[in-house]
Structure formats: C-alpha cells, structure tokens
Design a protein around this motif. Structure first.
Motif, PDB file in Angstrom:
ATOM      1  N   ARG A 184       3.654   5.207  -5.328  1.00 52.53           N
ATOM      2  CA  ARG A 184       2.349   5.652  -4.854  1.00 52.53           C
ATOM      3  C   ARG A 184       2.439   7.039  -4.546  1.00 52.53           C
ATOM      4  NH1 ARG A 184       0.251   2.697   0.315  1.00 52.53           N
ATOM      5  NH2 ARG A 184       1.764   4.212   1.183  1.00 52.53           N
ATOM      6  N   ASN A 185       3.205   7.544  -3.693  1.00 49.23           N
ATOM      7  CA  ASN A 185       3.087   8.730  -3.067  1.00 49.23           C
ATOM      8  C   ASN A 185       3.350   9.946  -4.212  1.00 49.23           C
ATOM      9  OD1 ASN A 185       3.051   7.537  -0.752  1.00 49.23           O
ATOM     10  ND2 ASN A 185       5.091   7.588  -0.190  1.00 49.23           N
ATOM     11  N   PHE A 186       4.191   9.721  -5.145  1.00 51.18           N
ATOM     12  CA  PHE A 186       4.394  10.709  -6.082  1.00 51.18           C
ATOM     13  C   PHE A 186       3.253  10.722  -7.170  1.00 51.18           C
ATOM     14  CE2 PHE A 186       6.059  11.928 -10.113  1.00 51.18           C
ATOM     15  CZ  PHE A 186       6.865  13.235  -9.908  1.00 51.18           C
ATOM     16  N   GLY A 187       2.644   9.532  -7.156  1.00 46.58           N
ATOM     17  CA  GLY A 187       1.465   9.617  -8.093  1.00 46.58           C
ATOM     18  C   GLY A 187       0.410  10.167  -7.542  1.00 46.58           C
ATOM     19  N   ILE A 188       0.308  10.118  -6.174  1.00 46.32           N
ATOM     20  CA  ILE A 188      -0.899  10.619  -5.320  1.00 46.32           C
ATOM     21  C   ILE A 188      -0.791  12.050  -5.423  1.00 46.32           C
ATOM     22  CG2 ILE A 188      -1.936  10.825  -3.003  1.00 46.32           C
ATOM     23  CD1 ILE A 188      -1.604   7.720  -2.744  1.00 46.32           C
ATOM     24  N   ALA A 189       0.578  12.405  -5.318  1.00 44.87           N
ATOM     25  CA  ALA A 189       0.844  13.887  -5.006  1.00 44.87           C
ATOM     26  C   ALA A 189       0.357  14.716  -6.263  1.00 44.87           C
ATOM     27  CB  ALA A 189       2.164  14.159  -4.826  1.00 44.87           C
ATOM     28  N   LEU A 190       0.803  14.129  -7.458  1.00 42.31           N
ATOM     29  CA  LEU A 190       0.495  14.817  -8.851  1.00 42.31           C
ATOM     30  C   LEU A 190      -1.194  14.709  -8.850  1.00 42.31           C
ATOM     31  CD1 LEU A 190       3.100  13.076 -11.349  1.00 42.31           C
ATOM     32  CD2 LEU A 190       2.980  15.610 -10.316  1.00 42.31           C
ATOM     33  N   PHE A 244     -11.456   8.969  -7.388  1.00 43.68           N
ATOM     34  CA  PHE A 244     -11.542   7.485  -7.663  1.00 43.68           C
ATOM     35  C   PHE A 244     -10.183   7.032  -7.513  1.00 43.68           C
ATOM     36  CE2 PHE A 244     -16.103   7.443  -9.194  1.00 43.68           C
ATOM     37  CZ  PHE A 244     -16.780   7.592  -7.893  1.00 43.68           C
ATOM     38  N   ALA A 245      -9.550   7.905  -8.404  1.00 46.86           N
ATOM     39  CA  ALA A 245      -7.994   7.664  -8.763  1.00 46.86           C
ATOM     40  C   ALA A 245      -7.224   7.653  -7.483  1.00 46.86           C
ATOM     41  CB  ALA A 245      -7.366   8.461  -9.876  1.00 46.86           C
ATOM     42  N   ILE A 246      -7.383   8.575  -6.659  1.00 50.22           N
ATOM     43  CA  ILE A 246      -6.705   8.472  -5.291  1.00 50.22           C
ATOM     44  C   ILE A 246      -7.070   7.503  -4.432  1.00 50.22           C
ATOM     45  CG2 ILE A 246      -6.543   9.888  -3.275  1.00 50.22           C
ATOM     46  CD1 ILE A 246      -5.913  12.321  -4.660  1.00 50.22           C
ATOM     47  N   VAL A 247      -8.435   7.201  -4.319  1.00 54.52           N
ATOM     48  CA  VAL A 247      -8.967   6.005  -3.584  1.00 54.52           C
ATOM     49  C   VAL A 247      -8.112   4.858  -3.960  1.00 54.52           C
ATOM     50  CG1 VAL A 247     -10.928   4.733  -2.925  1.00 54.52           C
ATOM     51  CG2 VAL A 247     -10.970   7.443  -2.809  1.00 54.52           C
ATOM     52  N   SER A 248      -8.490   4.426  -5.378  1.00 52.77           N
ATOM     53  CA  SER A 248      -7.618   3.268  -5.864  1.00 52.77           C
ATOM     54  C   SER A 248      -6.200   3.258  -5.485  1.00 52.77           C
ATOM     55  CB  SER A 248      -8.005   3.177  -7.347  1.00 52.77           C
ATOM     56  OG  SER A 248      -7.529   2.241  -7.864  1.00 52.77           O
ATOM     57  N   MET A 249      -5.470   4.393  -5.829  1.00 54.39           N
ATOM     58  CA  MET A 249      -3.985   4.450  -5.414  1.00 54.39           C
ATOM     59  C   MET A 249      -3.753   3.994  -3.998  1.00 54.39           C
ATOM     60  SD  MET A 249      -3.150   7.423  -8.018  1.00 54.39           S
ATOM     61  CE  MET A 249      -1.432   7.447  -7.608  1.00 54.39           C
ATOM     62  N   THR A 250      -4.569   4.601  -3.114  1.00 55.28           N
ATOM     63  CA  THR A 250      -4.349   4.392  -1.708  1.00 55.28           C
ATOM     64  C   THR A 250      -4.722   3.138  -1.335  1.00 55.28           C
ATOM     65  OG1 THR A 250      -4.758   6.843  -1.528  1.00 55.28           O
ATOM     66  CG2 THR A 250      -4.708   5.942   0.544  1.00 55.28           C
ATOM     67  N   PHE A 251      -5.771   2.626  -1.584  1.00 55.28           N
ATOM     68  CA  PHE A 251      -6.253   1.487  -1.042  1.00 55.28           C
ATOM     69  C   PHE A 251      -6.269   0.176  -1.881  1.00 55.28           C
ATOM     70  CE2 PHE A 251      -8.371   4.819   1.333  1.00 55.28           C
ATOM     71  CZ  PHE A 251      -8.066   4.855   2.503  1.00 55.28           C
ATOM     72  N   ASP A 252      -5.642   0.529  -3.137  1.00 60.52           N
ATOM     73  CA  ASP A 252      -5.674  -0.530  -4.296  1.00 60.52           C
ATOM     74  C   ASP A 252      -6.836  -1.437  -4.320  1.00 60.52           C
ATOM     75  OD1 ASP A 252      -4.445  -2.228  -6.160  1.00 60.52           O
ATOM     76  OD2 ASP A 252      -3.368  -3.461  -4.733  1.00 60.52           O
ATOM     77  N   VAL A 253      -7.892  -0.432  -4.639  1.00 57.60           N
ATOM     78  CA  VAL A 253      -9.386  -1.104  -4.569  1.00 57.60           C
ATOM     79  C   VAL A 253      -9.911  -0.575  -6.094  1.00 57.60           C
ATOM     80  CG1 VAL A 253     -10.004  -1.210  -2.164  1.00 57.60           C
ATOM     81  CG2 VAL A 253     -10.364   0.817  -3.843  1.00 57.60           C
ATOM     82  N   ALA A 254     -11.075  -1.074  -6.530  1.00 55.00           N
ATOM     83  CA  ALA A 254     -11.564  -0.964  -7.831  1.00 55.00           C
ATOM     84  C   ALA A 254     -12.019   0.679  -7.623  1.00 55.00           C
ATOM     85  CB  ALA A 254     -12.945  -1.798  -8.004  1.00 55.00           C
ATOM     86  N   PRO A 255     -12.271   1.231  -8.525  1.00 54.96           N
ATOM     87  CA  PRO A 255     -12.383   0.963 -10.200  1.00 54.96           C
ATOM     88  C   PRO A 255     -10.878   0.830 -10.857  1.00 54.96           C
ATOM     89  CG  PRO A 255     -13.080   3.054 -10.000  1.00 54.96           C
ATOM     90  CD  PRO A 255     -12.801   2.655  -8.631  1.00 54.96           C
ATOM     91  N   PHE A 256      -9.937   1.331 -10.232  1.00 60.00           N
ATOM     92  CA  PHE A 256      -8.609   1.399 -11.009  1.00 60.00           C
ATOM     93  C   PHE A 256      -7.846   0.716 -10.332  1.00 60.00           C
ATOM     94  CE2 PHE A 256     -10.575   5.926 -11.154  1.00 60.00           C
ATOM     95  CZ  PHE A 256     -11.142   5.659 -12.471  1.00 60.00           C
TER      96      PHE A 256
END
Length: 225
Positions: free
Chosen positions: A147-153, A212-224
C-alpha cells in the motif's frame, strides 16, 4: 484578401521633336523704302510661326509627362496592393502561429498525462497484486509495504500532473492575453476559434481518478476498493 489590380504596362513613346521652321533672319531693309512695313510684317509672321511650333512641341512634351505621371501612379497603386496583400498574409500566418503554439502546449500536457497515468496505473497495480500475495504462505513482507509503495507512485503521478496542469493554465493564460492584445491592435486575425483545451479537461479528470485511487488505497473504500 483584397483584390489585386493587374500590373500596368507602359506603352508610351517619347514624341519626336516637331518640325519647327527656323528663326527667320532679320531683314536688312532701308527704312526709306515703301515696302519696309510689309517686309517687317512678314518677318513678324515668321517669328510667330516659329513660336507656334515651339508651343506645340511643349504641349506634346507636357502630354507625355502627364502619361508618365499616370503610369507612375498606377505602379504606386499596384505596389500598395501588393504591400496590403503581404501584410494580410503576414497577419494570417501570425494568427496560425498562435494555434500551432496552443497545440504544442496541448502535446506537452499530453506527454505529462501519459507519464502520470503510467505512475498511477503502476502504483495501483502493485498495490492490488502484492495485497493478494500477502495471503500466500511463506511470503515475508510487511502488510503495509504494497500500500505504501503504491500510494507513493500514485501520489508522484498526481503531483506531476498537478504541476503540468498549473504550467499549462499559466502558459495558456499568457498566450490568450497576448493574442487578444494583438487582435485588438489589428496585428493578427481573430477569426479562427480558440476553444478550451480538451486535453486540459482530460488531465483534470485523470487527476480526479488518481485522487480516488489514493483514497481507495488508503481507506480501502469504493470506487476502487
């Protein structure tokens, strides 16, 4: 574009010198002769004819000079028309150069969008793939590492896209201002449309997708999520 006159052609010939009678010689007459007045009268008539011939020649020369002056005027008007055409063509080329500059700015923003999209997509893919691999036995990896590496990118892609959009807006604002000023001064044609850039709209939508991708990756919510 103004209709150009046809180039005038010169078909003038300089008038030949008129055949003027020579100046009659002064008669040598005895003043006591009875026909002295008649001789002098003939002499004056000869002088008058000579002056008449000279006057006709001057008239022909004056008409020739008038024709030359008319021809010079036509040439001047023709050169003026050519200069007007060149000025108008230059104005149109300058107007088209603004369009080319605008499209060049769009291409620059598209290059930034491609890089940002690659970072966002790659970061989100790493997050999804390695999150699934965490369930595999024998894999030693921190639960927060994907998650941290994906959020960084993804964040890097959003920052890059934000700077690209800001640069594009600032550049287009100055370009539109310069174009409006030159159109107002009559230096360029303002007939061609100058709409809002579709590339800019797409870049803003991509920025929202990254957010939206960062919010979804951080909090594991929709839409992603």
């Amino acid at each position: 574009m103004s209709q150009r006159k046809q180039k005038p052609t010169l078909r003038l010939e300089r008038p030949e010198h008129s055949q003027v009678a020579e100046v009659p010689p002064v008669p040598n007459v005895d003043e006591s002769a009875s026909n002295a007045s008649t001789i002098y009268s003939g002499y004056r008539t000869g002088l008058s004819n000579h002056r008449t011939g000279l006057s006709e020649h001057r008239t022909d020369l004056s008409e020739y000079r008038t024709d030359l002056s008319t021809h010079r005027t036509d040439l001047s008007e023709y050169r003026t028309d050519l200069s007007t055409d060149r000025t108008e063509m230059s104005m149109r080329r300058t107007g088209m150069s603004f369009q080319r500059t605008r499209m060049s700015a769009d291409r620059t923003l598209m290059s930034i969008m491609r890089t940002a999209l690659s970072l966002i997509g790659f970061g989100f893919t790493i997050f999804q793939v390695f999150s699934k691999l965490l369930d595999q036995p024998g894999l030693r990896m921190s639960a927060d590492a994907p998650r941290n590496f994906g959020i960084a990118l993804v964040l890097l892609g959003i920052v890059m896209l934000t700077l690209g959009i800001a640069y594009h807006l600032n550049f287009m604002k100055s370009l539109r201002s310069e174009r409006s000023k030159m159109v107002h001064d009559g230096l360029v044609h303002g007939e061609s449309p100058y709409p809002v850039s579709l590339t800019l709209i797409t870049a803003c939508l991509l920025w929202l997708v990254g957010l939206f991708a960062i919010v979804s990756m951080t909090f594991d919510v929709a839409p992603f999520g």
